[in-house]
Write an enzyme that holds these catalytic residues in place. Structure first.
Site, mmCIF file in Angstrom:
data_model
loop_
_atom_site.group_PDB
_atom_site.id
_atom_site.type_symbol
_atom_site.label_atom_id
_atom_site.label_comp_id
_atom_site.label_asym_id
_atom_site.label_seq_id
_atom_site.Cartn_x
_atom_site.Cartn_y
_atom_site.Cartn_z
ATOM 1 N N TRP A 100 1.145 -1.394 -0.084
ATOM 2 C CA TRP A 100 -0.205 -0.269 0.114
ATOM 3 C C TRP A 100 0.739 1.050 0.187
ATOM 4 O O TRP A 100 0.740 2.259 -0.916
ATOM 5 C CB TRP A 100 -1.252 0.223 1.186
ATOM 6 C CG TRP A 100 -2.545 -0.883 1.620
ATOM 7 C CD1 TRP A 100 -1.974 -1.976 2.398
ATOM 8 C CD2 TRP A 100 -3.061 -1.325 0.016
ATOM 9 N NE1 TRP A 100 -3.417 -3.068 1.633
ATOM 10 C CE2 TRP A 100 -3.863 -2.740 0.316
ATOM 11 C CE3 TRP A 100 -3.642 -0.462 -1.428
ATOM 12 C CZ2 TRP A 100 -4.374 -3.362 -0.571
ATOM 13 C CZ3 TRP A 100 -4.181 -1.432 -2.120
ATOM 14 C CH2 TRP A 100 -4.860 -1.951 -1.763
ATOM 15 N N ASP A 167 -1.816 7.160 5.942
ATOM 16 C CA ASP A 167 -2.986 5.985 5.877
ATOM 17 C C ASP A 167 -2.991 4.722 7.040
ATOM 18 O O ASP A 167 -2.168 4.135 7.284
ATOM 19 C CB ASP A 167 -2.613 4.934 4.169
ATOM 20 C CG ASP A 167 -3.140 3.868 4.021
ATOM 21 O OD1 ASP A 167 -4.269 4.071 4.724
ATOM 22 O OD2 ASP A 167 -2.451 3.327 3.336
ATOM 23 N N LYS A 191 -11.946 -1.395 6.397
ATOM 24 C CA LYS A 191 -11.589 -2.197 7.828
ATOM 25 C C LYS A 191 -11.420 -2.247 9.276
ATOM 26 O O LYS A 191 -11.393 -3.022 9.840
ATOM 27 C CB LYS A 191 -9.662 -2.028 7.599
ATOM 28 C CG LYS A 191 -9.549 -2.136 6.285
ATOM 29 C CD LYS A 191 -8.742 -3.625 6.098
ATOM 30 C CE LYS A 191 -8.422 -3.822 4.100
ATOM 31 N NZ LYS A 191 -7.392 -2.391 3.715
#
Ligand SMILES: *Cc1c(COP(=O)(O)O)cnc(C)c1O
Length: 356
Positions: A100, A167, A191
């Site tokens: 990511w 993030d 999530k």
């Protein structure tokens, strides 16, 4: 009961599913479904307001920050961040701790220069680099607080004087954070916050409006904030379910209370991984994530049989990401400790069965 260790979309509390399904039939005395009601009605505006209020309350967001609900997932934030914060010719600092993080820095290169201050790629991202310098003239420093695929987590914000962008897709609302240490936080909801479709951003107002470039309206934080998260039709249902989930979190005692549970859950599972002769963890111990626990077997030939053994006990979603292999047990807020014990019991029974 099914024990859902899936990495995302994640498990949500059963009561949230029940309330959400009720609202699909009839929302809040309106005689309409949540799916057909106009987003411009006072009833739905109240949902957005409460969601934003709960985010501010649960994370203790200080004055001078805006909470905004967006679309496009965390992946669109990879572009939106540099588009809004990285002027042409400027350099942004990125810490590369996984897939990511590397996808984020790839997008940033489209808008300016990227300085990768450190990377753990050469060891398949099994640790968090510690000693790195963030040049003082960086436009911002970007990192990923929890590396969902590899099972590493950064608990302390790296020291720097430049604006920090994070993030937090896979560990937001899982532990207490100090929002004032960040200029921008973003997270795809699916999530730990709610269902897929909505993306959270917490933006320090003073960092906006500094780049020269023309920014498309939909991708401009300022436009989205001024539009009250309703510049266009928002993902109505995802926001509603996120609100229900944040209410649930508040009723559980908030982030500090859930953090204690998350510590207990992860400690219990890591303890078993370290004790059990068949299994071993994949990451450096000091960098282990509380949300995503990655582990493999000493004998890889037993991995398929264990997966089947676990499935027979209704333990699902533990297959590791293809780039790590083995297993990944994701233990987001709504996963009860009884599910963790079910997995630990399965590991112990499997060990008994395979003892020579
Ligand atoms: C899942 C994930 C993403 C991607 O999220 P999307 O909402 O699917 O774009 C980005 N960063 C992290 C840390 C993630 O776990």
């Amino acid at each position: 009961m099914t024990h859902n260790f899936g990495a995302g979309p994640c498990i949500l509390p059963q009561e949230v599913f029940k309330q959400a399904s009720q609202a699909v039939l009839e929302f809040n005395g309106t005689g309409l479904s949540i799916l057909e009601i106009s987003h411009r009605t006072p009833e739905f505006e109240a949902v957005v307001d409460e969601t934003v209020r709960l985010v501010k309350e649960l994370l203790n967001v200080p004055e001078g920050y805006s909470v905004v609900l967006l679309q496009g997932g965390a992946s669109l934030q990879f572009s939106m961040v540099p588009m809004n914060l990285l002027g042409e010719g400027q350099t942004a600092a990125y810490l590369n701790t996984g897939v990511w993080a590397s996808k984020a820095l790839k997008e940033a290169k489209l808008f300016g220069n990227v300085n990768v201050v450190a990377s753990s790629k050469e060891e398949n991202y099994t640790y968090i680099p510690k000693d790195f310098e963030i040049p003082a003239d960086s436009a911002y420093f970007h990192y990923t607080s929890n590396n969902t695929i590899y099972g590493t987590e950064l608990f302390d914000v790296p020291e720097t004087k430049v604006p920090v962008v994070c993030d937090m897709s896979s560990d937001i609302f899982s532990r207490v954070i100090d929002v004032s240490q960040f200029e921008l936080i973003y997270a795809g909801a699916q999530k730990n916050m709610g269902p897929a479709g909505v993306t959270l951003a917490i933006v320090k107002d003073s960092i906006l409006g500094k780049v020269e470039r023309n920014i498309p309206s939909m991708l401009d934080y300022k436009v989205q904030i001024d539009g009250g998260s309703m510049y266009n039709t928002p993902p109505v249902f995802s926001i509603y379910v996120s609100m229900l989930n944040l209410r649930w979190l508040k009723s559980k005692g908030g982030v500090a209370a859930i953090e204690k549970e998350n510590i207990s859950k992860s400690e219990a599972l890591y303890k078993e991984i370290d004790r059990n002769s068949l299994f071993k963890g994949t990451c450096r111990i000091e960098d282990r994530s509380r949300m995503n626990v990655c582990f493999v077997m000493e004998n890889p030939e037993l991995e398929k049989p264990f997966l089947k053994f676990a499935e027979e006990r209704n333990i699902i979603g533990i297959k590791g990401h293809r780039s790590v292999g083995g297993f990944r047990a994701s233990m987001y807020n709504a996963l009860p400790i009884t599910s963790v014990h079910a997995l630990i019991d399965a590991m112990q029974e499997f060990e008994e069965k395979h003892r020579a």
